[in-house]
Design an enzyme around this catalytic site. Structure first.
Site, PDB file in Angstrom:
ATOM      1  N   GLU A  15     -14.849  17.440  32.298  1.00 15.95           N
ATOM      2  CA  GLU A  15     -15.645  16.224  32.354  1.00 15.95           C
ATOM      3  C   GLU A  15     -17.107  16.667  32.375  1.00 15.95           C
ATOM      4  O   GLU A  15     -17.480  17.494  33.210  1.00 15.95           O
ATOM      5  CB  GLU A  15     -15.310  15.428  33.622  1.00 15.95           C
ATOM      6  CG  GLU A  15     -16.045  14.116  33.647  1.00 15.95           C
ATOM      7  CD  GLU A  15     -15.753  13.263  34.868  1.00 15.95           C
ATOM      8  OE1 GLU A  15     -14.923  13.642  35.705  1.00 15.95           O
ATOM      9  OE2 GLU A  15     -16.404  12.202  34.974  1.00 15.95           O
TER      10      GLU A  15
ATOM     11  N   ARG B 190      -4.855  26.500  40.915  1.00 21.49           N
ATOM     12  CA  ARG B 190      -6.272  26.659  40.639  1.00 21.49           C
ATOM     13  C   ARG B 190      -6.786  27.941  41.271  1.00 21.49           C
ATOM     14  O   ARG B 190      -6.174  28.491  42.190  1.00 21.49           O
ATOM     15  CB  ARG B 190      -7.064  25.443  41.092  1.00 21.49           C
ATOM     16  CG  ARG B 190      -6.979  25.128  42.564  1.00 21.49           C
ATOM     17  CD  ARG B 190      -7.481  23.730  42.878  1.00 21.49           C
ATOM     18  NE  ARG B 190      -8.917  23.610  42.742  1.00 21.49           N
ATOM     19  CZ  ARG B 190      -9.514  22.735  41.926  1.00 21.49           C
ATOM     20  NH1 ARG B 190      -8.806  21.913  41.186  1.00 21.49           N
ATOM     21  NH2 ARG B 190     -10.823  22.664  41.857  1.00 21.49           N
TER      22      ARG B 190
ATOM     23  N   LYS C 163     -17.196  20.523  42.058  1.00 20.80           N
ATOM     24  CA  LYS C 163     -18.434  20.080  41.420  1.00 20.80           C
ATOM     25  C   LYS C 163     -19.235  19.174  42.350  1.00 20.80           C
ATOM     26  O   LYS C 163     -20.460  19.190  42.316  1.00 20.80           O
ATOM     27  CB  LYS C 163     -18.111  19.357  40.119  1.00 20.80           C
ATOM     28  CG  LYS C 163     -17.918  20.321  38.960  1.00 20.80           C
ATOM     29  CD  LYS C 163     -17.946  19.609  37.631  1.00 20.80           C
ATOM     30  CE  LYS C 163     -16.568  19.240  37.201  1.00 20.80           C
ATOM     31  NZ  LYS C 163     -16.441  18.809  35.816  1.00 20.80           N
TER      32      LYS C 163
HETATM   33  P1  ATP Z   1     -13.729  20.343  40.462  1.00 20.23           P
HETATM   34  O1  ATP Z   1     -12.401  19.820  40.959  1.00 20.23           O
HETATM   35  O2  ATP Z   1     -14.001  21.757  40.796  1.00 20.23           O
HETATM   36  O3  ATP Z   1     -14.869  19.477  40.826  1.00 20.23           O
HETATM   37  P2  ATP Z   1     -12.862  19.269  38.055  1.00 20.23           P
HETATM   38  O4  ATP Z   1     -11.400  19.496  38.112  1.00 20.23           O
HETATM   39  O5  ATP Z   1     -13.355  17.916  38.396  1.00 20.23           O
HETATM   40  O6  ATP Z   1     -13.610  20.352  38.908  1.00 20.23           O
HETATM   41  P3  ATP Z   1     -12.887  19.122  35.257  1.00 20.23           P
HETATM   42  O7  ATP Z   1     -14.087  19.037  34.402  1.00 20.23           O
HETATM   43  O8  ATP Z   1     -12.043  17.928  35.431  1.00 20.23           O
HETATM   44  O9  ATP Z   1     -13.405  19.634  36.652  1.00 20.23           O
HETATM   45  O10 ATP Z   1     -11.997  20.370  34.891  1.00 20.23           O
HETATM   46  C1  ATP Z   1     -11.711  20.780  33.591  1.00 20.23           C
HETATM   47  C2  ATP Z   1     -10.477  21.642  33.610  1.00 20.23           C
HETATM   48  O11 ATP Z   1     -10.681  22.783  34.441  1.00 20.23           O
HETATM   49  C3  ATP Z   1      -9.284  20.894  34.192  1.00 20.23           C
HETATM   50  O12 ATP Z   1      -8.188  21.103  33.358  1.00 20.23           O
HETATM   51  C4  ATP Z   1      -9.088  21.500  35.535  1.00 20.23           C
HETATM   52  O13 ATP Z   1      -7.727  21.499  35.882  1.00 20.23           O
HETATM   53  C5  ATP Z   1      -9.618  22.916  35.342  1.00 20.23           C
HETATM   54  N1  ATP Z   1     -10.101  23.453  36.620  1.00 20.23           N
HETATM   55  C6  ATP Z   1     -11.014  22.907  37.444  1.00 20.23           C
HETATM   56  N2  ATP Z   1     -11.177  23.657  38.555  1.00 20.23           N
HETATM   57  C7  ATP Z   1     -10.336  24.713  38.430  1.00 20.23           C
HETATM   58  C8  ATP Z   1     -10.021  25.846  39.249  1.00 20.23           C
HETATM   59  N3  ATP Z   1     -10.605  26.049  40.424  1.00 20.23           N
HETATM   60  N4  ATP Z   1      -9.101  26.738  38.795  1.00 20.23           N
HETATM   61  C9  ATP Z   1      -8.506  26.557  37.604  1.00 20.23           C
HETATM   62  N5  ATP Z   1      -8.757  25.519  36.783  1.00 20.23           N
HETATM   63  C10 ATP Z   1      -9.642  24.597  37.182  1.00 20.23           C
END
Ligand code: ATP
Ligand code: MG
Length: 573
Positions: free
Chosen positions: A39, A275, A285
């Site tokens: 996102e 993750r 984030k």
């Molecule tokens: P955060 O939860 O850290 O704020 P997010 O999940 O909102 O991040 P997205 O932009 O939705 O961020 O994530 C994009 C992709 O990255 C998604 O498929 C998510 O599952 C993956 N992702 C996010 N954080 C991690 C992590 N710590 N380890 C592995 N993959 C991740």
């Protein structure tokens, strides 16, 4: 045994690859299409790197096995919330994915599909599978029930198809204020999976979208937009993190209900993996945004942050981050990786990449009384230690006045202190042995200068009849390059951020995560260094010439990592 190419490949290294191999063997797919769907509401962090390495890595691997099949990884911006998203974030995300070493053929946006998503929603309404609900947000929450008790039906659940269509079309036209109505799937308010209790599909948001402008005032929810975007693009394996496990049932519901109507090219499946979590830092984030907006750090690329932009500026290499992701592997159980593992990866990479040079961070002047006043000797110094199979050296000037590090001198040293002290002898790296004969102090009793004599017979050989145990680094005073050096350490002073209220983690910020030193003395050869050049400052750590703040006549260096795990030692581990 079948002739399928899957059999030619070594044992899969994780459960995702195992699933893909089985799908190929069974003929469920003849290609592998993955996606990385950030996102655009913040900068990527090292957790995202794990997802990038996995998704783009799979595409890279399988396109070698399945050439010409369209095996690929899509970079797709999951841009369904216009209130938080921005083009600036899209640009940073692209830069970060490229930096990590991955490429894409084309950029996709969930917003590319807004019209098709809308058609799908109307289809669900016509099929009696979706309805416009006019409960308020708190009411919707209350009606949803709890994990232990069933929810109850919305009073709007039995609206006619005609009324639903009319309301939904008027929602699109902008006739209603934010929050007045939502579109919900009509599934089951008693389903044990809370995600299946008539989930929201669309909400009203009168907000300008960075891609579609003012074209829309209703926006699809993640759980609706994501499976449809995957299916439209022909994604075969939709890989996400474990917190989406409960969303899978809804993912399947959406795709199955629309498969025939929308004529999707594939039936995508969602798989969840653990993750990446790191200790001594924060990764979400939301928290990173709080650090940046609250000026607790100097922007998204602050070298204290675990953002990819921060790590890059700190001096981490893409290789070291890919190496960490590979060593952590892909599993189904969440765990926390020790920061020391990341530090190991960068030391391992830089050991054969970063030439060794001398830099004095806390300078103390040393005057060699028996060295001729104006003499300058050029001494050859190797850029590489013996165990790195690389060649190359530079000349370092040696003269009567040099700087050494304050840490390498003690007035009253304990036993086994092999550096300099009154009356002791030490070797100056690549040069002579010197013996401390006197010290100069200021009125407050601080040592401001030390006086030595040198033994002219000790250049490149041991002194006669004496053992000199310590070797210290130095820089010729007249030839030194002045620099600012920023010593970085872990963002948090405790392993895990406090789990309490939202901003409580701010109390755990390590006050020593950034220490700025000015007036540091670098050896002459560094006058030619350019932004992003990396070096090992002998005995101190790996450093990078800062890409933003360095000026040709005023260089700034960031400490990437210390040489040994001084953190663990200081914590008594
Ligand atoms: P955060 O939860 O850290 O704020 P997010 O999940 O909102 O991040 P997205 O932009 O939705 O961020 O994530 C994009 C992709 O990255 C998604 O498929 C998510 O599952 C993956 N992702 C996010 N954080 C991690 C992590 N710590 N380890 C592995 N993959 C991740
Ligand atoms: Mg998310």
């Amino acid at each position: 045994m079948s002739e399928s190419p899957a059999h030619e490949v070594a044992k899969p290294s994780d459960f995702i690859r195992e699933i893909i191999n089985k799908d190929l063997e069974a003929g469920r797919h003849d290609k592998v299409v993955t996606r990385f769907p950030p996102e655009p509401n913040g900068f990527l962090h090292i957790g995202h790197a794990k997802s990038i390495c996995l998704n783009f890595g799979l595409a890279k691997e399988y396109s070698k096995r399945l050439p010409g099949t369209g095996t690929d990884c899509h970079l797709r911006f999951d841009d369904t919330d216009p209130t938080k998203e921005d083009t600036l974030f899209e640009e940073s995300i692209q830069a970060d994915v490229r930096w990590l070493g991955f490429e894409w053929k084309q950029i996709y946006h969930a917003s590319d599909y807004f019209e098709r998503l809308y058609e799908c929603a109307e289809h669900l309404i016509e099929a009696g599978k979706a309805y416009v609900c006019s409960l308020s947000d708190p009411e919707i929450r209350e009606y949803r029930g709890t994990v232990k008790s069933a929810g109850k039906n919305s009073p709007y659940r039995e609206r006619s198809v005609e009324e639903n269509l009319d309301l939904f079309r008027r929602m699109r036209k902008g006739e209603f204020k934010d929050g007045l109505h939502v579109l919900r799937a009509k599934i089951d308010m008693a389903n044990p999976n809370m995600k299946m209790r008539d989930p929201l599909l669309y909400r009203i948001r009168h907000a300008r979208h960075h891609m579609t402008g003012d074209q829309w005032c209703i926006y699809p929810m993640y759980d609706f937009a994501h499976p449809i975007s995957d299916a439209i693009e022909g994604i075969t394996h939709s890989i996400c993190t474990l917190e989406f496990e409960n969303n899978r049932e809804l993912y399947d519901w959406v795709v199955d209900e629309l498969m025939e109507f929308a004529k999707f090219p594939t039936r995508p499946r969602q798989y969840e993996f653990a993750r990446l979590n790191l200790n001594y830092t924060v990764m979400s984030k939301r928290r990173l945004l709080e650090l940046v907006e609250g000026s607790h750090v100097r922007g998204w690329d602050d070298p204290r942050l675990p953002t990819l932009a921060g790590l890059r500026r700190r001096g981490y290499t893409p290789e070291s981050i890919r190496d960490l992701c590979a060593s952590v592997g892909v599993a189904k159980a969440n765990s926390t990786v020790d920061m020391a593992q990341l530090e190991f990866c960068i030391r391992n990479d830089l050991n054969h990449k970063a030439p060794r040079v001398m830099a004095v961070l806390n300078p103390l002047k040393l005057v060699i009384e028996n060295y001729p006043d104006d003499k300058v000797e050029e001494l050859e110094a190797s850029y590489w230690p013996h165990d790195v199979p690389k060649e190359g050296s530079r000349m370092v000037p040696f003269s009567k006045e040099i700087f050494i590090d304050r840490d390498d001198f003690m007035l009253d040293p304990p036993k086994k202190y092999f550096r300099l002290a009154p009356g002791t002898e030490v070797r100056l790296r690549y040069a002579y042995c010197v013996t401390c004969t006197d010290v100069v102090k200021d009125d407050a009793g601080n040592v401001t200068e030390i006086r030595c004599t040198y033994d002219p017979d000790t250049l490149g050989k041991n002194p006669e009849g004496r053992k000199v145990k310590g070797t210290i680094h130095w820089v010729s005073a007249a030839h030194a390059v002045d620099a600012e050096v920023r010593l970085y350490d872990r963002l948090l002073s405790q392993e895990a951020p406090p789990t309490g209220k939202d901003s409580e983690f701010l109390n755990a910020i390590n006050p020593d995560a950034l220490v700025v030193l000015t007036g540091c003395k670098l050896e002459r050869s560094l006058a030619d260094a350019k932004p992003q050049d990396r070096f090992q400052f002998e005995r101190q750590g790996y450093f990078i010439n800062d890409e933003k703040d360095s000026k040709p006549d005023a260089p700034v260096y960031n400490r990437i990592v210390t040489l040994k795990d001084s953190w663990a030692r200081s914590q008594g581990k």
